[in-house]
Scaffold this active site. Structure first.
Site, PDB file in Angstrom:
ATOM      1  N   LEU A  37       1.710  -1.140   9.581  1.00 53.98           N
ATOM      2  CA  LEU A  37       1.396  -0.156   8.615  1.00 53.98           C
ATOM      3  C   LEU A  37       0.056   0.115   8.289  1.00 53.98           C
ATOM      4  O   LEU A  37      -0.682  -0.996   8.080  1.00 53.98           O
ATOM      5  CB  LEU A  37       2.374  -0.389   7.235  1.00 53.98           C
ATOM      6  CG  LEU A  37       2.632   0.513   5.943  1.00 53.98           C
ATOM      7  CD1 LEU A  37       3.664   1.490   6.645  1.00 53.98           C
ATOM      8  CD2 LEU A  37       3.282  -0.388   5.029  1.00 53.98           C
ATOM      9  N   ASP A  38      -0.350   1.414   8.252  1.00 54.39           N
ATOM     10  CA  ASP A  38      -1.805   1.749   8.374  1.00 54.39           C
ATOM     11  C   ASP A  38      -2.158   1.049   6.847  1.00 54.39           C
ATOM     12  O   ASP A  38      -1.555   1.205   5.820  1.00 54.39           O
ATOM     13  CB  ASP A  38      -2.276   3.352   8.215  1.00 54.39           C
ATOM     14  CG  ASP A  38      -1.906   3.829   9.520  1.00 54.39           C
ATOM     15  OD1 ASP A  38      -1.794   3.090  10.587  1.00 54.39           O
ATOM     16  OD2 ASP A  38      -1.832   4.901   9.695  1.00 54.39           O
ATOM     17  N   PRO A  39      -3.842   0.927   6.671  1.00 56.13           N
ATOM     18  CA  PRO A  39      -4.313   0.271   5.487  1.00 56.13           C
ATOM     19  C   PRO A  39      -3.936   1.218   4.248  1.00 56.13           C
ATOM     20  O   PRO A  39      -3.604   0.725   3.288  1.00 56.13           O
ATOM     21  CB  PRO A  39      -5.796   0.276   6.020  1.00 56.13           C
ATOM     22  CG  PRO A  39      -5.896   0.048   7.319  1.00 56.13           C
ATOM     23  CD  PRO A  39      -4.524   0.887   7.815  1.00 56.13           C
TER      24      PRO A  39
END
Length: 297
Positions: A37-39
Site C-alpha cells: 500500500l503506497d505511503p
C-alpha cells in the site's frame, strides 16, 4: 509464531515501515505483507508472520476494494499527490455529473490499463520509478485488469470520490490519470483507502494506536488470525493419522478423497490442526504436499 495481523495502515507509513515495526515488537525476522500500500494511501494491510509469509501470493492475487478521492483539473508526474503538477490548460466548463457517469462506464469490466510510470514494475530488471529518477524514458505496456464495481459516491468539481472493487494488478492512480484524460481535464489521485483484501475487511483491522498499546509475543494469539484464513476458498482435506509421518517428510499421501488433476486443498490432521496445502495427482491417485506446516512440536 504464525498468523495474519490486519492493520489499518496510517497515511505516511510505507508497507515496509509496518513490517519493520511488527518485527521489532515480536522479535521475529519472518514477517512480511500481503500486498503493498503506497505511503500516501491508508487502510487495510495484511501483515504475515511465520508460515503465513509463504501464503502471501493468495493475498496479492485476491480481489480488493478501495475508496478513492480523485481531483480533476490537474495532472501530476506520479499520478498522485506526491508528484509535481504538469502543465495543463484551464478547464472552461467542468464536466457534468452525467458526463462523469458516462465516462466511468468505460472503466468497468475487463479493460486494458497502462500502469503508472512511477511504479515498482520491473523494466529490464530495474523498477520503472528508479529508471525515471535516473533520467531514463519509460513506456510500460498495457495490462489486462478487471473492475467489478466502480461507483460514483460524490462529485463536486474538482473533487470526485468513487468506490472500487477490482482484481489484482489494478492501479487506482492509473484510473485517476485515465479518467482525467477522458474528461479532458486531467486528474490525479488525492487520497486512497483500501477497505478490503479478499475476505478481510478494514473494520476488522487494528489501528496503530491499538497495536502500540497491545502488540507483543504474549498477545499475538489474541490479535492475529490463523494462517489458513488466507486459503479458505480451498476445500478442506483431512488426512488419516497413519499418513502424517509421510506428510511431514514431504512424501505423497493417500486418502479416500479424490479431486481433479492439480486441485489444491488445505490439509488438516484428524485433530483439526492445519498442516499445510496438498495438490492432487489424478494419475497416481495421491496428494502431494505443496506446503508442510507442523502445527505442534
Amino acid at each position: 509464531m504464525h498468523g495474519i495481523l490486519l492493520v489499518d495502515k496510517p497515511r505516511g507509513w510505507t508497507s515496509h515501515d509496518v513490517v519493520a515495526w511488527v518485527r521489532s515488537r515480536l522479535g521475529l525476522r519472518s514477517v512480511g505483507h500481503g500486498g503493498t500500500l503506497d505511503p500516501a494511501a491508508e487502510g487495510l494491510l495484511l501483515i504475515l508472520v511465520g508460515v503465513a509469509t509463504r501464503l502471501a501470493q493468495y493475498a496479492i492475487d485476491a480481489d480488493k476494494s478501495y475508496i478513492a478521492h480523485i481531483v480533476l483539473g490537474v495532472s501530476t508526474t506520479t499520478d498522485d499527490l506526491e508528484g509535481e503538477p504538469r502543465e495543463s490548460q484551464p478547464v472552461v466548463s467542468p464536466p457534468s455529473r452525467a458526463a462523469i457517469a458516462e465516462v466511468l462506464e468505460r472503466f468497468r469490466g475487463t479493460i486494458q490499463q497502462v500502469p503508472p510510470a512511477y511504479s515498482a514494475i520491473k523494466v529490464a530488471g530495474t523498477a520503472a520509478y528508479r529508471r525515471i529518477r535516473r533520467g531514463d524514458r519509460v513506456a510500460l505496456e498495457p495490462r489486462t485488469v478487471t473492475v467489478h464495481r466502480l461507483e460514483l459516491l460524490h462529485y463536486d468539481y474538482p473533487d470526485l470520490v468513487v468506490a472500487i472493487d477490482c482484481g489484482k494488478g489494478f492501479y487506482v492512480r492509473a484510473l485517476a490519470r485515465d479518467l482525467g484524460d477522458a474528461l479532458g481535464t486531467g486528474g490525479y489521485l488525492h487520497g486512497l483507502v483500501r477497505t478490503r483484501i479478499g475476505r478481510f475487511h478494514l473494520n476488522q483491522a487494528w489501528t496503530s494506536t491499538d497495536l502500540e498499546r497491545t502488540l507483543g509475543p504474549e498477545t499475538w494469539p489474541l490479535l492475529a488470525q490463523h494462517p489458513d484464513a488466507l486459503v479458505q476458498e480451498l476445500p478442506p482435506l483431512v488426512l488419516p493419522n497413519a499418513q502424517l509421518t509421510a506428510w511431514y517428510h514431504g512424501a505423497p499421501v493417500r486418502c479416500s478423497v479424490t479431486a481433479s488433476e492439480g486441485s489444491l486443498a488445505r490439509a488438516y490432521a484428524a485433530d483439526g490442526d492445519w498442516i499445510g496445502l496438498a495438490r492432487y495427482d489424478a494419475l497416481r491417485k495421491h496428494w502431494r504436499p505443496e506446503l508442510v506446516h507442523r502445527a505442534r512440536g
